[in-house]
Scaffold this active site. Structure first.
Site, PDB file in Angstrom:
ATOM      1  N   ASP A  94     -74.472 -30.535 -15.926  1.00 35.58           N
ATOM      2  CA  ASP A  94     -74.027 -29.038 -16.015  1.00 35.58           C
ATOM      3  C   ASP A  94     -74.309 -28.115 -14.869  1.00 35.58           C
ATOM      4  O   ASP A  94     -75.253 -28.487 -14.042  1.00 35.58           O
ATOM      5  CB  ASP A  94     -74.552 -28.180 -17.183  1.00 35.58           C
ATOM      6  CG  ASP A  94     -73.727 -27.207 -17.559  1.00 35.58           C
ATOM      7  OD1 ASP A  94     -72.628 -27.085 -18.240  1.00 35.58           O
ATOM      8  OD2 ASP A  94     -74.379 -25.960 -17.222  1.00 35.58           O
TER       9      ASP A  94
ATOM     10  N   TYR B 225     -75.659 -15.904 -14.235  1.00 31.41           N
ATOM     11  CA  TYR B 225     -76.250 -16.707 -15.234  1.00 31.41           C
ATOM     12  C   TYR B 225     -77.960 -16.258 -15.360  1.00 31.41           C
ATOM     13  O   TYR B 225     -78.303 -15.900 -16.166  1.00 31.41           O
ATOM     14  CB  TYR B 225     -76.084 -18.100 -15.391  1.00 31.41           C
ATOM     15  CG  TYR B 225     -74.783 -18.347 -16.214  1.00 31.41           C
ATOM     16  CD1 TYR B 225     -74.322 -18.067 -17.125  1.00 31.41           C
ATOM     17  CD2 TYR B 225     -73.944 -19.294 -15.474  1.00 31.41           C
ATOM     18  CE1 TYR B 225     -73.177 -18.266 -17.802  1.00 31.41           C
ATOM     19  CE2 TYR B 225     -72.716 -19.541 -15.919  1.00 31.41           C
ATOM     20  CZ  TYR B 225     -72.413 -19.079 -17.096  1.00 31.41           C
ATOM     21  OH  TYR B 225     -70.931 -19.292 -17.478  1.00 31.41           O
TER      22      TYR B 225
ATOM     23  N   ARG C 276     -66.274 -31.839 -25.866  1.00 30.44           N
ATOM     24  CA  ARG C 276     -66.369 -31.995 -27.286  1.00 30.44           C
ATOM     25  C   ARG C 276     -64.643 -32.045 -27.948  1.00 30.44           C
ATOM     26  O   ARG C 276     -64.577 -32.346 -29.022  1.00 30.44           O
ATOM     27  CB  ARG C 276     -66.486 -30.461 -27.900  1.00 30.44           C
ATOM     28  CG  ARG C 276     -68.095 -30.380 -27.790  1.00 30.44           C
ATOM     29  CD  ARG C 276     -68.514 -28.906 -28.291  1.00 30.44           C
ATOM     30  NE  ARG C 276     -67.989 -28.003 -27.106  1.00 30.44           N
ATOM     31  CZ  ARG C 276     -68.379 -26.845 -27.029  1.00 30.44           C
ATOM     32  NH1 ARG C 276     -69.307 -26.399 -27.664  1.00 30.44           N
ATOM     33  NH2 ARG C 276     -68.147 -25.871 -26.115  1.00 30.44           N
TER      34      ARG C 276
ATOM     35  N   ARG D 235     -63.743 -30.310 -17.281  1.00 32.65           N
ATOM     36  CA  ARG D 235     -64.346 -30.665 -18.603  1.00 32.65           C
ATOM     37  C   ARG D 235     -63.685 -31.527 -19.414  1.00 32.65           C
ATOM     38  O   ARG D 235     -63.482 -31.658 -20.621  1.00 32.65           O
ATOM     39  CB  ARG D 235     -64.240 -29.261 -19.511  1.00 32.65           C
ATOM     40  CG  ARG D 235     -65.054 -28.354 -18.818  1.00 32.65           C
ATOM     41  CD  ARG D 235     -66.505 -28.405 -19.308  1.00 32.65           C
ATOM     42  NE  ARG D 235     -67.314 -27.004 -18.909  1.00 32.65           N
ATOM     43  CZ  ARG D 235     -67.566 -26.032 -19.618  1.00 32.65           C
ATOM     44  NH1 ARG D 235     -67.087 -26.108 -20.971  1.00 32.65           N
ATOM     45  NH2 ARG D 235     -68.116 -25.252 -19.226  1.00 32.65           N
TER      46      ARG D 235
ATOM     47  N   ARG E  80     -72.903 -37.835 -28.589  1.00 40.49           N
ATOM     48  CA  ARG E  80     -73.740 -36.671 -27.799  1.00 40.49           C
ATOM     49  C   ARG E  80     -74.975 -36.295 -28.706  1.00 40.49           C
ATOM     50  O   ARG E  80     -76.047 -35.792 -28.270  1.00 40.49           O
ATOM     51  CB  ARG E  80     -72.716 -35.468 -27.688  1.00 40.49           C
ATOM     52  CG  ARG E  80     -73.240 -34.104 -27.732  1.00 40.49           C
ATOM     53  CD  ARG E  80     -73.944 -33.934 -26.268  1.00 40.49           C
ATOM     54  NE  ARG E  80     -73.946 -32.298 -26.077  1.00 40.49           N
ATOM     55  CZ  ARG E  80     -75.040 -31.916 -26.700  1.00 40.49           C
ATOM     56  NH1 ARG E  80     -76.152 -32.635 -27.136  1.00 40.49           N
ATOM     57  NH2 ARG E  80     -75.308 -30.496 -26.511  1.00 40.49           N
TER      58      ARG E  80
HETATM   59  O1  CP3 Z   1     -66.064 -33.343 -17.945  1.00 43.44           O
HETATM   60  C1  CP3 Z   1     -66.623 -32.687 -17.071  1.00 43.44           C
HETATM   61  O2  CP3 Z   1     -66.228 -31.662 -16.701  1.00 43.44           O
HETATM   62  C2  CP3 Z   1     -68.063 -32.701 -17.018  1.00 43.44           C
HETATM   63  C3  CP3 Z   1     -69.043 -31.913 -17.040  1.00 43.44           C
HETATM   64  C4  CP3 Z   1     -69.127 -30.353 -17.003  1.00 43.44           C
HETATM   65  C5  CP3 Z   1     -69.720 -29.549 -17.900  1.00 43.44           C
HETATM   66  N1  CP3 Z   1     -70.123 -28.563 -17.569  1.00 43.44           N
HETATM   67  C6  CP3 Z   1     -70.504 -30.426 -19.349  1.00 43.44           C
HETATM   68  C7  CP3 Z   1     -70.524 -29.318 -20.375  1.00 43.44           C
HETATM   69  C8  CP3 Z   1     -68.853 -29.450 -15.994  1.00 43.44           C
HETATM   70  C9  CP3 Z   1     -68.096 -29.825 -14.595  1.00 43.44           C
HETATM   71  C10 CP3 Z   1     -69.360 -28.278 -16.320  1.00 43.44           C
HETATM   72  C11 CP3 Z   1     -69.317 -27.116 -15.563  1.00 43.44           C
HETATM   73  C12 CP3 Z   1     -69.962 -25.670 -15.961  1.00 43.44           C
HETATM   74  N2  CP3 Z   1     -70.702 -25.515 -16.954  1.00 43.44           N
HETATM   75  C13 CP3 Z   1     -68.934 -24.495 -15.711  1.00 43.44           C
HETATM   76  C14 CP3 Z   1     -68.012 -24.455 -14.626  1.00 43.44           C
HETATM   77  C15 CP3 Z   1     -66.882 -24.679 -15.173  1.00 43.44           C
HETATM   78  C16 CP3 Z   1     -66.058 -23.671 -15.878  1.00 43.44           C
HETATM   79  O3  CP3 Z   1     -65.856 -24.021 -16.891  1.00 43.44           O
HETATM   80  O4  CP3 Z   1     -65.833 -22.634 -15.311  1.00 43.44           O
HETATM   81  C17 CP3 Z   1     -69.792 -23.523 -16.418  1.00 43.44           C
HETATM   82  C18 CP3 Z   1     -69.387 -22.061 -16.170  1.00 43.44           C
HETATM   83  C19 CP3 Z   1     -70.902 -24.167 -17.149  1.00 43.44           C
HETATM   84  C20 CP3 Z   1     -71.811 -23.352 -17.943  1.00 43.44           C
HETATM   85  C21 CP3 Z   1     -71.581 -23.937 -19.556  1.00 43.44           C
HETATM   86  N3  CP3 Z   1     -72.062 -25.009 -19.907  1.00 43.44           N
HETATM   87  C22 CP3 Z   1     -70.685 -23.069 -20.433  1.00 43.44           C
HETATM   88  C23 CP3 Z   1     -70.138 -21.791 -20.449  1.00 43.44           C
HETATM   89  C24 CP3 Z   1     -70.837 -24.154 -21.436  1.00 43.44           C
HETATM   90  C25 CP3 Z   1     -70.204 -23.982 -22.887  1.00 43.44           C
HETATM   91  C26 CP3 Z   1     -71.101 -23.607 -23.966  1.00 43.44           C
HETATM   92  C27 CP3 Z   1     -70.278 -23.814 -25.308  1.00 43.44           C
HETATM   93  O5  CP3 Z   1     -71.130 -24.573 -26.040  1.00 43.44           O
HETATM   94  O6  CP3 Z   1     -69.211 -23.574 -25.570  1.00 43.44           O
HETATM   95  C28 CP3 Z   1     -71.468 -25.234 -21.324  1.00 43.44           C
HETATM   96  C29 CP3 Z   1     -71.750 -26.414 -22.101  1.00 43.44           C
HETATM   97  C30 CP3 Z   1     -71.326 -27.668 -21.794  1.00 43.44           C
HETATM   98  N4  CP3 Z   1     -71.554 -28.241 -20.439  1.00 43.44           N
HETATM   99  C31 CP3 Z   1     -70.756 -28.589 -22.480  1.00 43.44           C
HETATM  100  C32 CP3 Z   1     -70.089 -29.536 -21.701  1.00 43.44           C
HETATM  101  C33 CP3 Z   1     -69.177 -30.911 -22.147  1.00 43.44           C
HETATM  102  C34 CP3 Z   1     -70.190 -28.180 -23.822  1.00 43.44           C
HETATM  103  C35 CP3 Z   1     -71.338 -28.222 -24.998  1.00 43.44           C
HETATM  104  C36 CP3 Z   1     -72.156 -29.319 -25.409  1.00 43.44           C
HETATM  105  O7  CP3 Z   1     -71.719 -30.551 -25.520  1.00 43.44           O
HETATM  106  O8  CP3 Z   1     -73.375 -29.063 -25.688  1.00 43.44           O
END
Ligand code: CP3
Length: 353
Positions: free
Chosen positions: A76, A152, A31, A27, A40
């Site tokens: 994602d 999920y 944000r 990640r 974004r």
């Molecule tokens: O920089 C990076 O790592 C690249 C991108 C990345 C994202 N998601 C972008 C993202 C990666 C590698 C992921 C993987 C991911 N997504 C996982 C596995 C990693 C982990 O944390 O265990 C999981 C479980 C998800 C599912 C997911 N997507 C969640 C739980 C969330 C958070 C929701 C929130 O808003 O708090 C997301 C959204 C997400 N994926 C964001 C990003 C940058 C943030 C929200 C956004 O910008 O809208």
């Protein structure tokens, strides 16, 4: 083009000596970066991911800011399920949500197999990023592992108990394995597409596998995780694969077995902050290549605490060549980018010969 050995990330991933320990952060794009928030925009992250210019720029932001040794694709784990029309989105501040969760065999019809055309924007994003990066900085492909995606789809939202998921696996083992076979095919195709367009290593995120006992992991999950690693080892024998989950200390042996059924391909064991690196090498072998594992909470506690934590991770690794420095889980949104920059600098400096 630079030789693979010039890349600290690729050298470390195959257990070779490096000019400095490579660093990247799960990640790292997101944000915590003001430049991410600026580009974004509103709306679902899944929409932003479909715009290659935007997604490529976001992928490059942490490379430019931190000088990390790998760029993880901005995407994602729910992208493939969304792309085949399952009906899943990512709600800001919550995570993946499905309006109609998967609870019966009929719901499997909404999970057709992934075709390259479904995610052509991902292929394009990889190409754009590869064109911008020096050869020594690889793009990392990733996908969610079958169990974490299943959780999920079945729960319909993030869960603490995984009650519907566990109920399904124990009450209808036939449906469970059919679903997991579908998801394994989807994960491996999604990674394969990224590799074919220029990514040079991959990570399989089984973030929530730690919710399972060792016995249940081996019976219900490991065969399908194994499919992903095995098939990618056949298609891309030299490409390193990283396996990762949170709270998986009790599953370390089982996860490692699922990753290494085909001998000879490079694998990296991703560790969260609970498993000491030295302990993982005692359990899985002295040449184990590891990724991790600074507690992301320490980065929130300020530069001094974060740097002391990073020093402790390096001491735990004890100058072993097979180490990719990372956090033990993703960067938290409140993280101060200056602290992460200081961590990268420290790791590079301390480990340079
Ligand atoms: O920089 C990076 O790592 C690249 C991108 C990345 C994202 N998601 C972008 C993202 C990666 C590698 C992921 C993987 C991911 N997504 C996982 C596995 C990693 C982990 O944390 O265990 C999981 C479980 C998800 C599912 C997911 N997507 C969640 C739980 C969330 C958070 C929701 C929130 O808003 O708090 C997301 C959204 C997400 N994926 C964001 C990003 C940058 C943030 C929200 C956004 O910008 O809208």
């Amino acid at each position: 083009m630079a030789l693979q050995t010039d890349s600290p990330f690729l050298a470390a991933a195959t257990g070779r000596r490096v000019r400095h320990t490579p660093v990247w952060f799960m990640r790292q794009a997101g944000r915590s970066l003001p430049e991410y928030r600026a580009i974004r925009g509103e709306g679902s992250i899944l929409e932003a991911i479909t715009r290659p210019e935007v997604a490529a720029e976001i992928t490059l932001q942490p490379y430019r800011r931190y000088g990390v040794d790998a760029a993880v694709l901005f995407s994602d784990i729910v992208v493939p399920a969304h792309a085949v029309g399952f009906g899943i989105d990512v709600a800001p501040g919550t995570g993946p949500v499905a309006e109609r969760p998967l609870r019966s065999a009929a719901d499997l019809d909404r999970l057709r197999s992934l075709q390259a055309e479904d995610v052509d924007y991902v292929a394009r994003t990889v190409e754009l990023v590869v064109a911008e990066l020096p050869a020594e900085v690889p793009v990392l492909a990733f996908a969610g592992a079958p169990f974490t995606i299943a959780s999920y789809l079945i729960e319909g939202r993030p869960s603490r108990t995984y009650q519907h998921t566990k109920a399904l696996m124990h009450s209808d083992e036939v449906l469970w394995h059919r679903l997991m076979e579908h998801l394994a095919a989807m994960s491996l195709e999604f990674i394969d597409i990224q590799l074919r367009h220029g990514a040079r290593a991959f990570q399989l995120f089984d973030s929530w596998a730690g919710a399972l006992s060792d016995a249940d992991y081996r019976r219900f999950v490991a065969p399908h995780t194994r499919t992903v690693f095995d098939e990618l080892a056949v298609r891309h024998p030299d490409v390193a694969g990283i396996g990762f989950g949170i709270g998986c200390d009790h599953l370390l042996e089982a996860m490692h077995e699922a990753m290494t059924a085909i001998p000879g391909r490079p694998v990296v064991m991703g560790l969260d902050w609970r498993t000491p690196i030295a302990a993982a090498r005692r359990r899985l072998g002295p040449d184990l290549v590891v990724q991790g594992n600074l507690d992301p909470a320490l980065v929130l506690a300020g530069t001094e605490v974060a740097l002391a934590g990073a020093e402790a991770v390096l001491a735990d690794n004890d100058s072993h060549p097979g180490h990719i420095f990372n956090l033990g889980h993703g960067v938290q949104p409140d993280t101060d980018p200056e602290v992460l920059a200081a961590v990268v600098e420290l790791v590079h400096e301390r480990t340079a010969p």
